[in-house]
Structures are given as structure tokens and as C-alpha cells.
Write an enzyme that holds these catalytic residues in place. Structure first.
Site, short mmCIF file in Angstrom:
data_model
loop_
_atom_site.label_atom_id
_atom_site.label_comp_id
_atom_site.label_asym_id
_atom_site.label_seq_id
_atom_site.Cartn_x
_atom_site.Cartn_y
_atom_site.Cartn_z
N THR A 173 -95.15 -36.94 -0.98
CA THR A 173 -96.92 -36.58 -0.95
C THR A 173 -98.07 -37.11 -0.83
O THR A 173 -99.36 -37.55 -0.15
CB THR A 173 -97.05 -34.87 -0.86
OG1 THR A 173 -95.42 -34.69 -0.66
CG2 THR A 173 -98.95 -34.41 -0.76
N SER A 207 -88.64 -38.08 -0.80
CA SER A 207 -87.43 -37.98 -2.11
C SER A 207 -86.48 -36.92 -1.74
O SER A 207 -85.88 -37.97 -2.69
CB SER A 207 -87.99 -37.53 -3.69
OG SER A 207 -88.18 -37.07 -3.63
N SER A 208 -86.47 -36.42 -0.69
CA SER A 208 -85.26 -35.49 -0.60
C SER A 208 -83.79 -36.42 0.28
O SER A 208 -82.90 -36.42 0.13
CB SER A 208 -85.30 -34.44 0.66
OG SER A 208 -86.52 -33.88 0.17
N THR A 221 -91.86 -35.64 -5.18
CA THR A 221 -91.60 -34.28 -6.37
C THR A 221 -90.29 -33.71 -6.41
O THR A 221 -89.73 -33.65 -7.54
CB THR A 221 -93.25 -33.28 -6.88
OG1 THR A 221 -92.51 -33.04 -5.83
CG2 THR A 221 -94.41 -34.24 -7.17
N ASP A 222 -90.19 -34.13 -5.49
CA ASP A 222 -88.15 -33.30 -4.97
C ASP A 222 -87.44 -33.41 -6.11
O ASP A 222 -86.86 -32.51 -6.68
CB ASP A 222 -88.31 -32.87 -3.67
CG ASP A 222 -88.62 -32.24 -2.96
OD1 ASP A 222 -89.84 -31.44 -3.65
OD2 ASP A 222 -89.25 -32.27 -1.69
N THR A 243 -87.63 -31.01 -15.56
CA THR A 243 -87.23 -30.84 -13.72
C THR A 243 -88.31 -30.18 -13.41
O THR A 243 -89.22 -29.73 -14.07
CB THR A 243 -86.44 -28.97 -15.10
OG1 THR A 243 -85.47 -28.93 -15.43
CG2 THR A 243 -85.63 -28.58 -13.44
N GLN A 265 -76.54 -22.30 -16.83
CA GLN A 265 -77.95 -21.61 -15.65
C GLN A 265 -79.04 -21.86 -16.43
O GLN A 265 -80.32 -21.48 -15.44
CB GLN A 265 -77.89 -19.94 -15.17
CG GLN A 265 -76.25 -20.43 -13.80
CD GLN A 265 -75.32 -19.76 -13.21
OE1 GLN A 265 -76.21 -18.20 -12.82
NE2 GLN A 265 -74.48 -19.08 -12.83
N1 ASP Z 1 -90.70 -33.41 0.03
C1 ASP Z 1 -91.85 -34.75 -0.98
C2 ASP Z 1 -91.31 -35.77 -1.39
O1 ASP Z 1 -90.95 -35.37 -2.46
C3 ASP Z 1 -92.48 -33.51 -2.00
C4 ASP Z 1 -93.72 -34.94 -2.79
O2 ASP Z 1 -93.80 -35.47 -2.99
O3 ASP Z 1 -93.99 -33.94 -3.82
O4 ASP Z 1 -90.48 -36.91 -1.29
#
Ligand code: ASP
Length: 339
Positions: free
Chosen positions: A14, A59-60, A90-91, A166, A274
């Protein structure tokens, strides 16, 4: 005094997006133009060079190959810069931070990951502060040595050891937590380092490792889970390591079939709780003790992210040596575990 040199690597996420005014959708901007988006960078007391992934990634969509891509870029430039800032979605940032911390052993320079919840191109963005402070921290020196000598995540006024983090929120600005290790720095008017918690200078030479084997399976337990299905699932695939997501301090239902299966299987079983905070102590209750007796390895206070990444590295390195795998899994390589 000579100005520090910081390498800024944009991988995606993002933070590097601007709004397309016609469609109102987010698209990556040309990262070479970063100073026109964030002119404040010109005022920092360090020299900044930027490189960007040709195709920035959500990042996913990253895998261990991306960790290697990032690692290689840093390794190639290691001697020419005083610090590194990786802009990242961030993911999966905690996974990448864990991976880099284990790939770069005996670091003497900072590798700081950051990103944002709102794109740099938006008025209320959290990205500007994250970016500026991350660069400032990466450039900071004391007696000619970098203050931070490890892989860290800087996000919303806190610096964390990367392999202890995390992602906990998809909308709050303070998206990351480090449940089992204190913050490395708290940022307000000043940047206050918690010096006792930073990794100390290593005498050994930098060691860069980059082999991963992703043959891992995770089973998330819940009350009433059908143990037969769990056993079928685990037996029917080629995973080498199976992470059992247990309750509390490392407890699972005491069912004979499960215990027998764990005793007879050739796979490596890890016990991760968990609970995000606290320690896995299989000895505490009978329901955990059975697992220990069956050879399941309790991972102490490591995060799930770190356990996965560390396992990927260790099965690649010791494909048929369970003892070595266990010895190194439970050893402190980059401050990821409290021994
Ligand atoms: N889906 C985005 C990613 O992890 C979310 C972000 O950048 O915060 O790439």
C-alpha cells in the site's frame, strides 16, 4: 562527520500507491519519483538511494523466492551502505522480517522494514512518518557503529525486532505487535532506544544463507475437531514438518489415535500455541506432556511466522537430520527465541 548512506528498496504494498483520480483505484507510483511524493526526505541528514522491484508486489503474493530477491539486493549492496530500509506490504511483512533475520546472520547494519495502512498519496497517510523515521533509524550511528544491528519493523511510533512481530490489525495504524519481546525503540519527540533489548555487536563475520523448503503443513485445533480427519490430512501429503496449533501452554485433546499417530509418524511435529503471548511448555499439563513424550517439539516463545520460516530454512539445510533440526530450531540465531 560523513553522512550515512541508506538504501531504500521498494518491494510493493500500500505505501507505494497513489490514487488514480479517474477510477479512484490504487496503483503503484514511479518510485524513482519518491522525493516528489515525500519532499521531506531531502531534509534528512543522510544520503538515500532507491531501488524498486520492477513489478511491485502485494505482499500476499510473495513467497520465499521474494525473500531471496530482497536478500540478494541487500547482500550485493551490504558494503556500500550504512543501513537498509525495505518498503513492504504489511500483510506478510512479519514473515519477510523473520526470513531476513535468519538469512543475514551476524548483521552489523540495520535492515528496517516498513509500510503503511494508507498509501503515501493519501492525505491522512501513515506512510510518510513510517518512511521518514525508518530511514532516520537506519542511518543512526553511535561511535561509528550503527545503533541497530538487526532486522526490525518500524510501524506507528515503535521499532520492533522483526522476527518477534505479528500483524494484528488490518485497519488500525498500529498494525503490529511484539507480544513476547519489548519494543526496541519508542518514537515521540525523540527516538528513544531501549538499548538493553537491541542485539549486541557480533564478532563473527556476516553469514548469508538463502535455502528454503516450503514443505510445511499447519493444523489448527478446535474443540470437537475430528481427529481421524486430521490424521488423514497429515498422512495424505508430502509435508515434512507439521505445525500443530495447540491451546494455551501447548495442550491438545488426549485422544489415543492422535498420540499413537504422532508416535509412529516420520514427520517432524511442532507445537505452536494459538495464544500469541507466552511460552509453549508441554510439561505443564498431562495434555501437553503426552505430546512431548511422542516427540513433538514445543517452540517456546517464537511467533508462528518465525517458526514457519525457520522450519523452511532448517529442513532445506538438514533434510534428514531430525536432531540437528531440533537443536537449531530451539537455538537463538537472531534473537527470535528466549533460550
Ligand atoms: N495487501 C497489502 C500488502 O500486504 C496490504 C498493505 O500493504 O498493507 O501488500
Amino acid at each position: 562527520m560523513k553522512k550515512s548512506k541508506v538504501l531504500l528498496l521498494y518491494t510493493g504494498g500500500t505505501i507505494g500507491m497513489i490514487e488514480n483520480p479517474l477510477e479512484l483505484s490504487l496503483k503503484p507510483f514511479d518510485f524513482d519519483q519518491i522525493t516528489s511524493e515525500v519532499p521531506e526526505l531531502n531534509k534528512l541528514n543522510c544520503l538515500i538511494e532507491t531501488i524498486s522491484f520492477e513489478n511491485p508486489l502485494d505482499s500476499s503474493n510473495m513467497s520465499f523466492e521474494t525473500w531471496i530477491q530482497i536478500g540478494d539486493k541487500i547482500f550485493k549492496n551490504y558494503d556500500y551502505f550504512d543501513g537498509f530500509v525495505v518498503l513492504h506490504g504489511t500483510d506478510t511483512m512479519s514473515y519477510t522480517a523473520s526470513a531476513l533475520s535468519l538469512m543475514f546472520q551476524n548483521l552489523t547494519k540495520p535492515i528496517i522494514l516498513t509500510g503503511s495502512q494508507l498509501p503515501l498519496g493519501q492525505v491522512r497517510t501513515d506512510g510518510k512518518e513510517n518512511l521518514i523515521t525508518a530511514i532516520e533509524i537506519a542511518s543512526m550511528k553511535q561511535n561509528n557503529f550503527s545503533v541497530v544491528k538487526e532486522v526490525a519493523i518500524y510501524f506507528e511510533n515503535q521499532l520492533f525486532r522483526g522476527n518477534r512481530t505479528t500483524k494484528v490489525s488490518s485497519d488500525h495504524f498500529d498494525a503490529f505487535k511484539s507480544f513476547n519481546y519489548p519494543s526496541l525503540a519508542d518514537v515521540g519527540v525523540e527516538i528513544n532506544f531501549n538499548l538493553n533489548y537491541l542485539l549486541k555487536k557480533r564478532e563473527k563475520k556476516l553469514n548469508y544463507e538463502k535455502g528454503f523448503d516450503p514443505s510445511i503443513n499447519i493444523v489448527f485445533f478446535y474443540p470437537g475437531i475430528l481427529i481421524n480427519n486430521v490424521i488423514k490430512l497429515i498422512s495424505s501429503n508430502s509435508s515434512k514438518v507439521v505445525v500443530l496449533m495447540s491451546y494455551g501452554s501447548g495442550n491438545l485433546p488426549l485422544e489415543n489415535e492422535l498420540v499413537e499417530f504422532l508416535n509412529s509418524s516420520e514427520k517432524i511435529f511442532l507445537n505452536v500455541s494459538q495464544c500469541k503471548a507466552g511460552n509453549v511448555e508441554q510439561e505443564k499439563y498431562e495434555t501437553g506432556m503426552q505430546l512431548k513424550k511422542a516427540g513433538v517439539i514445543g517452540v517456546k516463545d517464537m511467533t508462528l511466522e518465525t517458526v514457519i520460516v525457520k522450519s523452511m530454512l532448517l529442513i532445506k539445510k538438514y533434510p534428514s537430520d531430525k536432531d540437528k533440526f531440533e537443536e537449531f530450531l530451539l537455538s537463538d540465531i537472531a534473537g527470535e527465541i528466549t533460550e
